[in-house]
Design a protein around this motif. Structure first.
Motif, PDB file in Angstrom:
ATOM      1  N   ILE A   4     -34.104 -31.119  -7.738  1.00 16.11           N
ATOM      2  CA  ILE A   4     -33.345 -31.900  -6.741  1.00 16.11           C
ATOM      3  C   ILE A   4     -34.337 -32.418  -5.862  1.00 16.11           C
ATOM      4  O   ILE A   4     -35.164 -31.912  -5.315  1.00 16.11           O
ATOM      5  CB  ILE A   4     -32.321 -30.955  -6.085  1.00 16.11           C
ATOM      6  CG1 ILE A   4     -31.479 -30.036  -6.562  1.00 16.11           C
ATOM      7  CG2 ILE A   4     -31.567 -32.099  -4.740  1.00 16.11           C
ATOM      8  CD1 ILE A   4     -30.791 -29.033  -5.921  1.00 16.11           C
ATOM      9  N   ALA A  18     -34.083 -26.166  -8.902  1.00 17.58           N
ATOM     10  CA  ALA A  18     -32.790 -25.367  -8.473  1.00 17.58           C
ATOM     11  C   ALA A  18     -32.303 -24.571 -10.001  1.00 17.58           C
ATOM     12  O   ALA A  18     -32.408 -25.067 -10.768  1.00 17.58           O
ATOM     13  CB  ALA A  18     -31.597 -26.367  -8.354  1.00 17.58           C
ATOM     14  N   VAL A  24     -26.222 -27.041  -4.375  1.00 23.84           N
ATOM     15  CA  VAL A  24     -27.243 -27.715  -3.725  1.00 23.84           C
ATOM     16  C   VAL A  24     -27.763 -27.364  -2.398  1.00 23.84           C
ATOM     17  O   VAL A  24     -28.839 -26.959  -1.716  1.00 23.84           O
ATOM     18  CB  VAL A  24     -27.113 -29.154  -3.488  1.00 23.84           C
ATOM     19  CG1 VAL A  24     -28.070 -30.214  -2.748  1.00 23.84           C
ATOM     20  CG2 VAL A  24     -26.970 -29.884  -5.036  1.00 23.84           C
ATOM     21  N   THR A  27     -29.776 -24.071  -2.603  1.00 26.31           N
ATOM     22  CA  THR A  27     -31.073 -23.894  -2.791  1.00 26.31           C
ATOM     23  C   THR A  27     -31.832 -24.555  -1.865  1.00 26.31           C
ATOM     24  O   THR A  27     -33.013 -24.035  -1.406  1.00 26.31           O
ATOM     25  CB  THR A  27     -30.944 -25.197  -4.150  1.00 26.31           C
ATOM     26  OG1 THR A  27     -30.379 -24.742  -5.112  1.00 26.31           O
ATOM     27  CG2 THR A  27     -32.527 -25.586  -4.637  1.00 26.31           C
ATOM     28  N   THR A  61     -22.134 -36.247 -10.019  1.00 25.75           N
ATOM     29  CA  THR A  61     -21.630 -34.957  -9.083  1.00 25.75           C
ATOM     30  C   THR A  61     -20.253 -35.128  -8.644  1.00 25.75           C
ATOM     31  O   THR A  61     -19.650 -33.975  -8.475  1.00 25.75           O
ATOM     32  CB  THR A  61     -22.209 -35.150  -7.808  1.00 25.75           C
ATOM     33  OG1 THR A  61     -21.828 -36.112  -7.106  1.00 25.75           O
ATOM     34  CG2 THR A  61     -23.998 -35.135  -7.749  1.00 25.75           C
ATOM     35  N   SER A  86     -23.089 -30.420   0.514  1.00 25.48           N
ATOM     36  CA  SER A  86     -23.796 -29.939  -0.645  1.00 25.48           C
ATOM     37  C   SER A  86     -23.502 -28.531  -1.211  1.00 25.48           C
ATOM     38  O   SER A  86     -23.895 -28.287  -2.325  1.00 25.48           O
ATOM     39  CB  SER A  86     -25.518 -30.101  -0.141  1.00 25.48           C
ATOM     40  OG  SER A  86     -25.607 -28.949   0.968  1.00 25.48           O
ATOM     41  N   THR A  90     -22.548 -28.186  -7.593  1.00 23.49           N
ATOM     42  CA  THR A  90     -23.042 -27.052  -8.296  1.00 23.49           C
ATOM     43  C   THR A  90     -24.300 -27.614  -9.095  1.00 23.49           C
ATOM     44  O   THR A  90     -23.902 -28.304 -10.111  1.00 23.49           O
ATOM     45  CB  THR A  90     -22.016 -26.141  -9.364  1.00 23.49           C
ATOM     46  OG1 THR A  90     -21.311 -25.735  -8.248  1.00 23.49           O
ATOM     47  CG2 THR A  90     -23.002 -25.115  -9.975  1.00 23.49           C
ATOM     48  N   MET A  91     -25.328 -27.079  -9.343  1.00 21.76           N
ATOM     49  CA  MET A  91     -26.494 -27.674  -9.973  1.00 21.76           C
ATOM     50  C   MET A  91     -26.353 -27.254 -11.537  1.00 21.76           C
ATOM     51  O   MET A  91     -26.066 -26.144 -11.991  1.00 21.76           O
ATOM     52  CB  MET A  91     -27.874 -27.092  -9.508  1.00 21.76           C
ATOM     53  CG  MET A  91     -28.236 -27.696  -8.320  1.00 21.76           C
ATOM     54  SD  MET A  91     -28.424 -29.414  -8.586  1.00 21.76           S
ATOM     55  CE  MET A  91     -29.537 -29.881  -9.785  1.00 21.76           C
ATOM     56  N   LEU A  95     -27.515 -32.446 -13.857  1.00 24.53           N
ATOM     57  CA  LEU A  95     -28.052 -32.936 -12.817  1.00 24.53           C
ATOM     58  C   LEU A  95     -29.580 -32.962 -12.303  1.00 24.53           C
ATOM     59  O   LEU A  95     -29.915 -33.146 -11.311  1.00 24.53           O
ATOM     60  CB  LEU A  95     -26.952 -32.242 -11.651  1.00 24.53           C
ATOM     61  CG  LEU A  95     -25.578 -32.410 -11.634  1.00 24.53           C
ATOM     62  CD1 LEU A  95     -25.153 -31.509 -10.379  1.00 24.53           C
ATOM     63  CD2 LEU A  95     -25.445 -33.928 -11.433  1.00 24.53           C
ATOM     64  N   ASP A  96     -30.259 -32.563 -13.532  1.00 23.21           N
ATOM     65  CA  ASP A  96     -31.718 -32.585 -13.284  1.00 23.21           C
ATOM     66  C   ASP A  96     -32.210 -34.042 -12.705  1.00 23.21           C
ATOM     67  O   ASP A  96     -31.908 -34.910 -13.300  1.00 23.21           O
ATOM     68  CB  ASP A  96     -32.325 -32.432 -14.622  1.00 23.21           C
ATOM     69  CG  ASP A  96     -33.767 -32.166 -14.421  1.00 23.21           C
ATOM     70  OD1 ASP A  96     -34.527 -31.893 -13.363  1.00 23.21           O
ATOM     71  OD2 ASP A  96     -34.681 -32.724 -15.540  1.00 23.21           O
ATOM     72  N   LEU A  98     -31.417 -34.814  -9.655  1.00 24.44           N
ATOM     73  CA  LEU A  98     -30.430 -35.235  -8.595  1.00 24.44           C
ATOM     74  C   LEU A  98     -31.262 -35.742  -7.166  1.00 24.44           C
ATOM     75  O   LEU A  98     -32.161 -35.235  -7.033  1.00 24.44           O
ATOM     76  CB  LEU A  98     -29.599 -34.144  -8.126  1.00 24.44           C
ATOM     77  CG  LEU A  98     -28.510 -34.584  -7.103  1.00 24.44           C
ATOM     78  CD1 LEU A  98     -27.481 -35.526  -7.564  1.00 24.44           C
ATOM     79  CD2 LEU A  98     -27.805 -33.050  -6.776  1.00 24.44           C
TER      80      LEU A  98
END
Length: 107
Positions: A4, A18, A24, A27, A61, A86, A90-91, A95-96, A98
């Motif tokens: 993130i 994360a 988010v 993290t 997202t 945030s 959820t990661m 979502l790499d 983000l």
């Protein structure tokens, strides 16, 4: 691990790894990212983890739910169509990379 990139309230940027399944907000708090308060601990009962998702990633997202939008109405920094809490993102590996901008005022 997915990453993130946070743009902090002072304009600095911080990229962190994360854990998949972590929010988010979790993290950011765990890794000491400035500007994310997370006062309610992720219970969707405050707006102290308000972020703006990068326009190119909002579809990944998802947009804020109706209840999330209600919470965002009470945020100190006015929400936009890119606003999310945030704690509600959820990661995942998808979502790499983000990118989120932390709202300037969280309290």
């Amino acid at each position: 691990m997915p990453t993130i990139e946070f743009t902090c309230p002072d304009g600095s940027r911080r990229t962190v790894e994360a854990r998949p399944g972590a929010s988010v907000m979790e993290t950011a708090v765990k890794l000491g990212v400035p500007g994310i308060v997370g006062e309610c601990g992720g219970g969707l009962s405050c707006a102290t983890c308000h972020v703006f998702v990068d326009v190119d990633q909002i579809d990944l997202t998802g947009r804020a739910t109706d209840f999330e939008e209600e919470m965002l109405e009470d945020a100190v920094t006015p929400p936009t169509e890119l606003s999310r809490l945030s704690c509600q993102i959820t990661m995942t590996d998808a979502l790499d990379g983000l990118r989120v901008t932390i709202a300037k005022e969280q309290q």
